[in-house]
Scaffold this active site. Structure first.
Site, PDB file in Angstrom:
ATOM      1  N   GLN A 142       0.817  -1.212   0.000  1.00  0.00           N
ATOM      2  CA  GLN A 142       0.000   0.000   0.000  1.00  0.00           C
ATOM      3  C   GLN A 142       0.853   1.266   0.000  1.00  0.00           C
ATOM      4  O   GLN A 142       0.621   2.181  -0.784  1.00  0.00           O
ATOM      5  CB  GLN A 142      -0.933   0.016   1.213  1.00  0.00           C
ATOM      6  CG  GLN A 142      -1.775   1.283   1.253  1.00  0.00           C
ATOM      7  CD  GLN A 142      -2.895   1.230   2.271  1.00  0.00           C
ATOM      8  OE1 GLN A 142      -3.093   0.229   2.936  1.00  0.00           O
ATOM      9  NE2 GLN A 142      -3.632   2.308   2.395  1.00  0.00           N
ATOM     10  N   GLU A 202      26.212   7.035  -9.600  1.00  0.00           N
ATOM     11  CA  GLU A 202      27.007   8.104  -9.019  1.00  0.00           C
ATOM     12  C   GLU A 202      26.598   8.382  -7.569  1.00  0.00           C
ATOM     13  O   GLU A 202      27.425   8.738  -6.744  1.00  0.00           O
ATOM     14  CB  GLU A 202      26.793   9.366  -9.854  1.00  0.00           C
ATOM     15  CG  GLU A 202      28.044  10.145 -10.105  1.00  0.00           C
ATOM     16  CD  GLU A 202      27.826  11.225 -11.144  1.00  0.00           C
ATOM     17  OE1 GLU A 202      27.996  12.394 -10.786  1.00  0.00           O
ATOM     18  OE2 GLU A 202      27.464  10.901 -12.284  1.00  0.00           O
ATOM     19  N   ASN A 248       2.551  12.023   0.955  1.00  0.00           N
ATOM     20  CA  ASN A 248       3.102  11.463  -0.274  1.00  0.00           C
ATOM     21  C   ASN A 248       3.512  12.542  -1.262  1.00  0.00           C
ATOM     22  O   ASN A 248       4.474  12.377  -1.999  1.00  0.00           O
ATOM     23  CB  ASN A 248       2.090  10.510  -0.919  1.00  0.00           C
ATOM     24  CG  ASN A 248       1.934   9.247  -0.103  1.00  0.00           C
ATOM     25  OD1 ASN A 248       2.835   8.878   0.641  1.00  0.00           O
ATOM     26  ND2 ASN A 248       0.807   8.574  -0.227  1.00  0.00           N
ATOM     27  N   GLY A 298       3.193  -5.989   5.805  1.00  0.00           N
ATOM     28  CA  GLY A 298       3.573  -7.355   5.463  1.00  0.00           C
ATOM     29  C   GLY A 298       4.097  -7.450   4.043  1.00  0.00           C
ATOM     30  O   GLY A 298       5.134  -8.064   3.787  1.00  0.00           O
TER      31      GLY A 298
END
Length: 450
Positions: free
Chosen positions: A11, A254, A228, A144
């Site tokens: 999720q 890099e 988010n 999980g």
């Protein structure tokens, strides 16, 4: 071309993926249906954004990404959401029953039913690349699927694509807020399993981001969308150099070369500035020196730990927008004169700089203001060991009573894996401690070790 394939697991990974691809599309002017009005070459073309998007003959741009979850609900939101036409239906892979916050289910029982399908899809994506550079894996430590399935996937990727770099963006369990009781178990098991397979892992801790949203953006109750979107700005800054042409470009390998002094010590701390709401940004002009200084404030970090208690091993500053090298050099010189920032004595210079002329993009209706310049700092500091110590302590409290262990054993794990993982974490803490020691102190006992 140096393509990157993004894998979004569980999720947390999928929701971070949504925010990231939304932002990438805005940055490149790609519409939700994959069309890109500004792109004149139909099919192919050697534009920088082709590292993240492949182009079809019809001029549609498809993300080089895979979304995996062991249960359908979160991915179904992608299938029906705004960007449903952007992704190929086979890029969205979901199982039927979830991992129930259980590492063992994600790694053994349920994960293994879906892993081959995922790898098959990855192979198809990899075949479309002319020079695959590596994988970006987005997941959480606590869930999980995020813990168990990711570690299974990383093991398999090491076998199939041994030489390719694998970078992780991981949501680390926050010190105070928790989404699951067994987070410490899952986190330690997944860290132990992926430690040798991952080249570099950027950790993000929800609580740190909650605080940034509250403090800098004045959002009283930040939602996951707010978090988010902030994370996606950081991911975008890190990957901007792969997707745009800049003055000082940085590519995936890099990062590792400059940030990872020893293979196990690959957990850089990310800091982003300026995080500022539109109301405030309107009234201040943020100079290069100001945003550079902000990066060294613990308040702007993505993981709760205090770098003033640790030492820096390496530091990577990625600027974007209206920034010239002269200003950057001045800002860094000013920082080096401050004594609060300590480098380990075996790494004297320590600053790598990337500059990208593409200014940061603000999501319409988002919380972040449109600014002229921004910087993302990735620093490898010994202070991150505080985060591990905190997690290990929680693990010990639960494991001393063997609480919840039967759920893992019932899914085919052995109890020995717990103690093995815990020993590995203890070794990791020790590694961090030793790296921070001054080299001349460690000289006298060298003789006994070898």
């Amino acid at each position: 071309m140096r393509e990157c394939i993004s894998v979004h697991v569980g999720q947390a990974g999928v929701q971070m993926g949504n925010a990231c691809w939304e932002l990438y599309c805005l940055e490149h002017g790609i519409q939700p249906d994959g069309q890109m009005p500004s792109d004149k070459t139909i099919g192919g073309g050697d534009d920088s954004f082709n590292t993240f998007f492949s182009e079809t003959g019809a001029g549609k741009h498809v993300p080089r990404a895979i979304f995996v979850d062991l249960e359908p609900s979160v991915i179904d939101e992608v299938r029906t959401g705004t960007y449903r036409q952007l992704f190929h239906p086979e890029q969205l892979i979901s199982g039927k029953e979830d991992a129930a916050n259980n590492y063992a289910r994600g790694h053994y029982t349920i994960g293994k039913e879906i892993i081959d399908q995922v790898l098959d899809r990855m192979r198809k994506l990899a075949d479309q690349c002319t020079g695959l550079q590596g994988f970006l894996v987005f997941h959480s430590f606590g869930g999980g699927t995020g813990s168990g399935f990711t570690s299974l996937l990383m093991e398999r990727l090491s076998v199939d694509y041994g030489k390719k770099s694998k970078l992780e963006f991981a949501i680390y369990p926050a010190p105070q807020v928790s989404t699951a009781v067994v987070e410490p178990y899952n986190s330690i098991l997944t860290t132990h399993t992926t430690l040798e397979h991952s080249d570099c892992a950027f950790m993000v801790d929800n609580e740190a981001i909650y605080d940034i949203c509250r403090r800098n953006l004045d959002i009283e109750r930040p939602s996951y969308t707010n978090l988010n979107r902030l994370i996606s700005q950081i991911v975008s800054s890190i990957t901007a150099s792969l997707r745009f042409d800049g003055a000082l470009n940085v590519d995936l390998t890099e990062f590792q070369t400059n940030l990872v002094p020893y293979p196990r010590i690959h957990f850089p701390l990310a800091t982003y500035a300026p995080v500022i709401s539109a109301e405030k940004a309107y009234h201040e002009q943020l100079s290069v020196a100001e945003i550079t200084n902000a990066c060294f404030e613990p308040a702007n970090q993505m993981v709760k730990c205090d770098p003033r208690h640790g030492k820096y091993m390496a530091c990577c500053l990625l600027y974007r927008g209206d920034v010239v090298p002269k200003d950057v050099n001045a800002a860094i010189a000013a920082i080096k004169t401050k004594r609060s920032i300590q480098f380990v004595d075996w790494c004297p210079t320590g600053f790598k700089v990337g500059i990208n002329y593409q200014p940061p993009t603000a999501v319409p209706g988002g919380d972040l203001a449109k600014v002229q310049r921004a910087v993302c700092m990735l620093s490898n500091t010994t202070a991150i060991a505080e985060a591990w110590a905190r997690l290990d302590h929680k693990f010990d409290l639960m494991y001393a009573k063997r609480a919840f262990v039967h759920w893992y054993v019932g899914e085919g794990m052995e109890e020995g894996e717990f103690s093995e993982a815990r020993e590995d974490m203890a070794a990791l803490e020790k590694d961090y401690e030793e790296v921070g020691l001054d080299s001349y102190e460690g000289e006298e006992d060298e003789g006994e070790e070898y």
